[in-house]
Design a protein around this motif. Structure first.
Motif, short mmCIF file in Angstrom:
data_model
loop_
_atom_site.label_atom_id
_atom_site.label_comp_id
_atom_site.label_asym_id
_atom_site.label_seq_id
_atom_site.Cartn_x
_atom_site.Cartn_y
_atom_site.Cartn_z
N THR A 1 0.52 -1.04 0.12
CA THR A 1 -0.08 0.22 -0.04
C THR A 1 0.62 1.25 0.10
OG1 THR A 1 0.00 0.25 2.84
CG2 THR A 1 -2.11 -1.17 1.23
N ILE A 2 0.62 2.08 -0.30
CA ILE A 2 0.67 3.61 -0.19
C ILE A 2 1.76 3.77 0.93
CG2 ILE A 2 0.52 6.16 -1.00
CD1 ILE A 2 0.67 4.33 -3.57
N GLY A 3 0.87 4.20 1.58
CA GLY A 3 0.83 4.23 3.30
C GLY A 3 2.32 3.38 3.54
N ASN A 4 2.77 2.22 3.29
CA ASN A 4 3.80 0.76 3.41
C ASN A 4 5.04 1.51 2.90
OD1 ASN A 4 2.61 -0.61 5.35
ND2 ASN A 4 1.84 -2.56 4.08
N LYS A 5 4.48 2.25 1.17
CA LYS A 5 6.05 2.99 0.61
C LYS A 5 6.60 4.30 1.73
CE LYS A 5 5.01 1.36 -3.65
NZ LYS A 5 4.56 1.29 -5.39
N LYS A 6 5.25 4.46 1.88
CA LYS A 6 5.86 6.16 2.72
C LYS A 6 6.21 6.23 3.72
CE LYS A 6 3.60 10.04 2.45
NZ LYS A 6 2.60 10.91 2.72
N GLN A 7 5.56 5.06 4.84
CA GLN A 7 6.73 4.40 6.12
C GLN A 7 8.28 4.14 5.31
OE1 GLN A 7 5.99 5.55 8.79
NE2 GLN A 7 7.74 4.32 9.86
N ASP A 8 7.79 2.84 4.55
CA ASP A 8 9.57 2.62 4.45
C ASP A 8 10.70 3.01 3.79
OD1 ASP A 8 8.45 -0.42 4.24
OD2 ASP A 8 7.86 -0.96 2.40
N ARG A 9 10.09 3.92 2.96
CA ARG A 9 10.94 5.46 2.04
C ARG A 9 11.43 6.40 3.65
NH1 ARG A 9 12.64 5.62 -2.10
NH2 ARG A 9 10.32 5.24 -3.36
N VAL B 1 12.08 5.03 7.06
CA VAL B 1 12.51 4.33 7.22
C VAL B 1 14.25 4.25 6.46
CG1 VAL B 1 13.22 1.94 7.97
CG2 VAL B 1 11.05 3.06 8.32
N GLN B 2 14.13 4.22 5.12
CA GLN B 2 15.23 4.20 4.69
C GLN B 2 15.71 5.45 4.50
OE1 GLN B 2 14.33 3.88 0.14
NE2 GLN B 2 16.06 3.74 -0.66
N ILE B 3 15.55 6.46 4.68
CA ILE B 3 15.82 8.02 4.57
C ILE B 3 16.49 7.89 6.15
CG2 ILE B 3 15.78 10.21 4.70
CD1 ILE B 3 13.53 10.21 3.00
N LEU B 4 16.22 7.31 7.33
CA LEU B 4 16.57 8.18 8.82
C LEU B 4 17.71 6.94 9.27
CD1 LEU B 4 13.83 7.25 11.03
CD2 LEU B 4 15.30 9.42 10.27
N ALA B 5 18.03 5.08 8.58
CA ALA B 5 19.01 4.69 7.96
C ALA B 5 19.81 5.15 7.12
CB ALA B 5 18.13 3.18 7.25
N ALA B 6 19.70 5.59 6.16
CA ALA B 6 21.42 6.11 5.60
C ALA B 6 21.32 7.54 6.21
CB ALA B 6 20.55 6.77 4.06
N ALA B 7 20.32 8.75 6.55
CA ALA B 7 21.16 9.78 7.76
C ALA B 7 21.58 9.26 8.92
CB ALA B 7 19.55 10.28 7.64
N ARG B 8 21.46 8.01 8.63
CA ARG B 8 22.44 7.39 10.54
C ARG B 8 23.64 7.45 10.11
NH1 ARG B 8 20.89 2.94 15.25
NH2 ARG B 8 22.72 2.81 15.98
#
Length: 196
Positions: A4-12, A14-21
């Motif tokens: 779903t779009i909601g999961n894609k948004k959450q995944d994105r 999380v992906q940005i936070l992991a990269a930022a870390r």
């Protein structure tokens, strides 16, 4: 499987936070650019701004992520102990070790508190833990394990503040003491302070 779009948004997010870390751990706060983060995350720069207004808001999100991990685990384990001593020792241990999972960026996250100008933000982040601890302090007072004169709300805040400050001290200031030594000292201090 349909995502779903909601999961894609959450995944994105999380992906940005992991990269930022990763980037923050490697370069530090001042040297990290949003362009570094989006390159690492494999997203467009505009995508970053869909989730975070600024680099500072991203640091606050990492801080919130860390606290959510801590509070969630404490909430899951606290009911497993029949005495205040056992529960409090485990809660303090969990706080130290879950925050230790963020030792690569702990200094940045800790300074993130200084980025947030609104003191109510810290209140919002810690409110679930304050409420949880307050309820258990009251329960243990009713069972005669804790000093009945102590105000549960104030006591909960003091325990949270003391633990947070001890974790700060351990990670930010070089010490020859082990994490287990810090935990043991905080636990002993809290237990001695709260007994009738």
């Amino acid at each position: 499987m349909v995502v779903t779009i909601g999961n894609k948004k959450q995944d994105r997010r999380v992906q940005i936070l992991a990269a930022a870390r990763e980037v923050l751990a490697e370069k530090g706060l001042d040297a990290t650019k949003i362009s570094d983060i989006v390159k690492k995350a494999g997203v467009a720069q505009g995508t970053f701004y869909l989730y975070f207004e600024t680099k500072n808001s991203l640091v606050r999100a990492l801080e919130e992520e860390m606290l959510e991990v801590v509070f969630k685990e404490i909430g899951l384990i606290i009911d497993q102990y029949s005495s205040f001593d056992q529960a409090m020792a485990k809660c303090i241990e969990v706080a130290f070790y879950r925050m230790a999972d963020y030792d690569d960026i702990f200094f940045i996250i800790n300074n993130g508190c200084g980025i947030e100008a609104d003191p109510l933000e810290w209140e919002r982040l810690c409110a679930p833990y304050y409420t949880l601890m307050e309820g258990y302090i009251l329960k243990w007072q009713e069972q005669g394990e804790l000093d009945p004169i102590l105000n549960p709300r104030i006591t909960a805040r003091l325990i949270v503040s003391l633990t947070e400050k001890a974790v700060q001290d351990y990670f930010i200031h070089p010490s020859e003491h082990t994490i287990d030594s810090y935990i043991a000292n905080v636990v002993r201090f809290v237990l001695k302070a709260l007994k009738p």
